[in-house]
Design a protein around this motif. Structure first.
Motif, mmCIF file in Angstrom:
data_model
loop_
_atom_site.group_PDB
_atom_site.id
_atom_site.type_symbol
_atom_site.label_atom_id
_atom_site.label_comp_id
_atom_site.label_asym_id
_atom_site.label_seq_id
_atom_site.Cartn_x
_atom_site.Cartn_y
_atom_site.Cartn_z
ATOM 1 N N GLU A 18 -51.136 128.147 63.110
ATOM 2 C CA GLU A 18 -51.917 127.048 62.528
ATOM 3 C C GLU A 18 -51.098 126.250 61.520
ATOM 4 O O GLU A 18 -51.332 125.063 61.313
ATOM 5 N N ASN A 19 -50.127 126.908 60.926
ATOM 6 C CA ASN A 19 -49.300 126.236 59.918
ATOM 7 C C ASN A 19 -48.316 125.242 60.546
ATOM 8 O O ASN A 19 -47.870 124.306 59.893
ATOM 9 N N GLN A 20 -47.979 125.472 61.810
ATOM 10 C CA GLN A 20 -46.875 124.705 62.399
ATOM 11 C C GLN A 20 -47.157 123.204 62.472
ATOM 12 O O GLN A 20 -46.273 122.404 62.276
ATOM 13 N N LEU A 63 -50.226 118.445 56.384
ATOM 14 C CA LEU A 63 -50.501 118.228 54.961
ATOM 15 C C LEU A 63 -49.707 119.210 54.097
ATOM 16 O O LEU A 63 -49.235 118.875 53.025
ATOM 17 N N HIS A 64 -49.523 120.425 54.612
ATOM 18 C CA HIS A 64 -48.975 121.472 53.740
ATOM 19 C C HIS A 64 -47.547 121.220 53.242
ATOM 20 O O HIS A 64 -47.225 121.611 52.128
ATOM 21 N N PRO A 65 -46.661 120.537 54.025
ATOM 22 C CA PRO A 65 -45.281 120.407 53.535
ATOM 23 C C PRO A 65 -45.189 119.713 52.171
ATOM 24 O O PRO A 65 -44.417 120.123 51.300
ATOM 25 N N VAL A 79 -46.649 122.655 49.712
ATOM 26 C CA VAL A 79 -45.937 123.941 49.672
ATOM 27 C C VAL A 79 -44.436 123.750 49.448
ATOM 28 O O VAL A 79 -43.806 124.523 48.723
ATOM 29 N N HIS A 80 -43.863 122.746 50.068
ATOM 30 C CA HIS A 80 -42.406 122.595 50.049
ATOM 31 C C HIS A 80 -41.927 121.502 49.083
ATOM 32 O O HIS A 80 -40.765 121.127 49.100
ATOM 33 N N GLN A 81 -42.860 121.016 48.263
ATOM 34 C CA GLN A 81 -42.500 119.917 47.387
ATOM 35 C C GLN A 81 -41.421 120.302 46.385
ATOM 36 O O GLN A 81 -40.472 119.558 46.155
ATOM 37 N N ASP A 139 -41.734 130.081 50.931
ATOM 38 C CA ASP A 139 -42.976 129.476 50.437
ATOM 39 C C ASP A 139 -44.078 129.548 51.479
ATOM 40 O O ASP A 139 -45.255 129.771 51.154
ATOM 41 N N ASP A 140 -43.707 129.362 52.744
ATOM 42 C CA ASP A 140 -44.709 129.508 53.815
ATOM 43 C C ASP A 140 -45.203 130.955 53.884
ATOM 44 O O ASP A 140 -46.400 131.211 53.935
ATOM 45 N N LEU A 141 -44.235 131.884 53.860
ATOM 46 C CA LEU A 141 -44.594 133.305 54.001
ATOM 47 C C LEU A 141 -45.539 133.753 52.898
ATOM 48 O O LEU A 141 -46.470 134.528 53.137
HETATM 49 FE FE LIG Z 1 -44.124 125.109 55.885
#
Ligand SMILES: [Fe+2]
Ligand code: FES
Length: 439
Positions: free
Chosen positions: A208-210, A214-216, A219-221, A377-379
């Motif tokens: 679902e994350n792939q 929105l998440h990048p 989460v990765h900011q 960060d994803d994990l």
């Molecule tokens: Fe990610």
């Protein structure tokens, strides 16, 4: 038992939300293995992982330990990694070469590379008059019901019926076409070995994350911002920062509103595509040298078509995430309801200059490897999601973002303009899940 506790599983999936047990219930997990992973086409590996006769590679399909092996006729077989005598695993190593045949380490039964019995010690004296012998198929290593190869990518299905691989993949075939077409020789080869990460979360959370666009930006900011600062500093000093910094800084510079400009497409069987982003066409000397080789191989018109394919990500449900423009592939192997193995591979474009490979390697290390902050960060979020879902703090998971704006045409769901961060891909995955789980 599941039937008694949860008589109607279909009530667990609504168009915009899903019950938490779908991620945490061990009986539901077992049923998923039966009805999804051990039935549909699952990616085994790339043919270049087993280049020579007798080369084998272990692969997990659902709960089944399998072997992908190259036969003497050049074909690739997928077999259960199990000796028909007393059940010993035929090979213990993850990969290797069996020689001319498989030889069980326990009592030395031997098998051809397609699994057929070759010999049993004391065949005459020990087995005459018994049911055991070459004519009995129970004496062979059992093969996967179906094996097919699409442009070098080998899939197996443990069910003898169902759509062909091509039908199953449908539009998601673009993942492999895009990857191979970008090679001057029209093929890729695997770079051994892969990274392996065990996530302490359900397999669906990873998938679902792939395509969660929105998440990048959230989460990765922090990683993106730090890379952006370094990129700017190098640029100031030398006039030009390497492209690899851009791979990370984009996580900060591509903001949520920009992600909304992308588009997701959801297909039958739960596959989906995120279009946009990777369409960037650098004009540095390495890229220009590559372009020249490609134009020579394909002609200008076809070359433009090939590099014009604008895909960031293809998700092939239920076990594959492919980023074709940078030759990245992640295979998802569920190990338990709260444990998921991902194999993280990358590929070399055959006939392309070395710097183009270096770019793929840079992305592999910087974005997808276990060492990068992006992955970490994803994990962390995957694990925290699984913890939260295991609690009694709530019953539902929401997939409502931009719900009601999906545009459906011939079974394909497109997100509406400016809805790139829609949760439509998750809705599509869960719709496929519910269909599979009906059995
Ligand atoms: Fe990610
Ligand atoms: S278990 Fe394989 S030969 Fe006996």
């Amino acid at each position: 038992m599941l039937q008694e506790r949860i008589p109607d599983l279909s009530k667990f999936v609504e168009p915009d939300r899903v019950r938490r047990e779908v991620y945490t219930d061990t009986d539901i997990f077992e049923l998923e293995m039966q009805r999804i992973h051990e039935r549909v086409w699952i990616y085994c590996g790339h043919e270049s992982q087993v280049p020579k006769t007798g080369d084998y590679y272990q692969v997990q399909i659902g709960r089944q330990p399998m072997l992908m092996v190259r036969g003497s006729d050049g074909s690739i077989n997928v077999l259960y990694n199990r000796c028909p005598h007393r059940g010993n695993m035929m090979v213990g190593d993850r990969n290797g070469n069996s020689g001319e045949f498989f030889r069980c380490s326990y009592h030395a039964w031997t098998f051809k590379h397609d699994g057929r019995l070759r010999s049993i010690p004391m065949m005459e004296s020990g087995y005459a008059g018994t049911r055991w012998g070459k004519d009995n198929p129970d004496c062979n290593m059992k093969p996967a019901a179906r094996v097919e190869n699409y442009r070098g990518f080998v899939f197996a299905s443990l069910a003898k019926d169902g759509p062909t691989l091509k039908e199953f993949l449908g539009e998601s075939r673009v993942a492999f076409d895009d990857m191979c077409d970008r090679a001057p020789e029209g093929e890729v080869e695997v770079v051994p070995n892969c990274f392996r990460v065990i996530q302490h979360s359900n397999w669906k959370i990873f998938l679902e994350n792939q395509l969660d666009a929105l998440h990048p930006s959230v989460v990765h900011q922090s990683t993106g911002r730090a890379a952006h600062n370094v990129e700017k500093a190098i640029e100031k000093e030398t006039g030009h920062a390497p492209l690899s910094y851009h791979m990370l800084s984009a996580f900060a510079t591509v903001t949520i509103d920009k992600w909304d400009n992308f588009q997701t497409l959801s297909y039958p069987h739960g596959h989906c595509i995120l279009a946009g982003y990777m369409g960037l066409r650098p004009t540095d000397p390495d890229t220009l040298a590559y372009d020249k080789i490609m134009i020579k191989a394909y002609g200008k018109k076809r070359f433009e078509e090939i590099v014009g394919v604008n895909i960031h990500h293809v998700l092939i449900y239920p076990g594959l995430s492919v980023q074709s423009p940078l030759q990245q592939l992640r295979a998802v192997r569920p190990l338990g309801v709260d444990r998921t193995l991902t194999e993280i591979w990358h590929f070399r474009l055959k006939g392309a200059p070395e710097p183009i490979y270096r770019r793929s390697l840079a992305y592999y290390n910087l974005v997808n490897s276990p060492a990068t902050l992006i992955n970490a960060d994803d994990l962390e979020n995957f694990w925290k999601c699984h913890q939260g879902l295991s609690s009694d703090g709530g019953d539902w998971v929401s997939f409502a973002r931009h719900h009601g704006h999906d545009i459906e045409k011939n079974g394909v769901v497109e997100t509406a303009p400016n809805c790139g961060t829609s949760e439509a891909p998750m809705r599509g995955q869960m719709k496929a899940w519910a269909e599979y789980m009906r059995g």
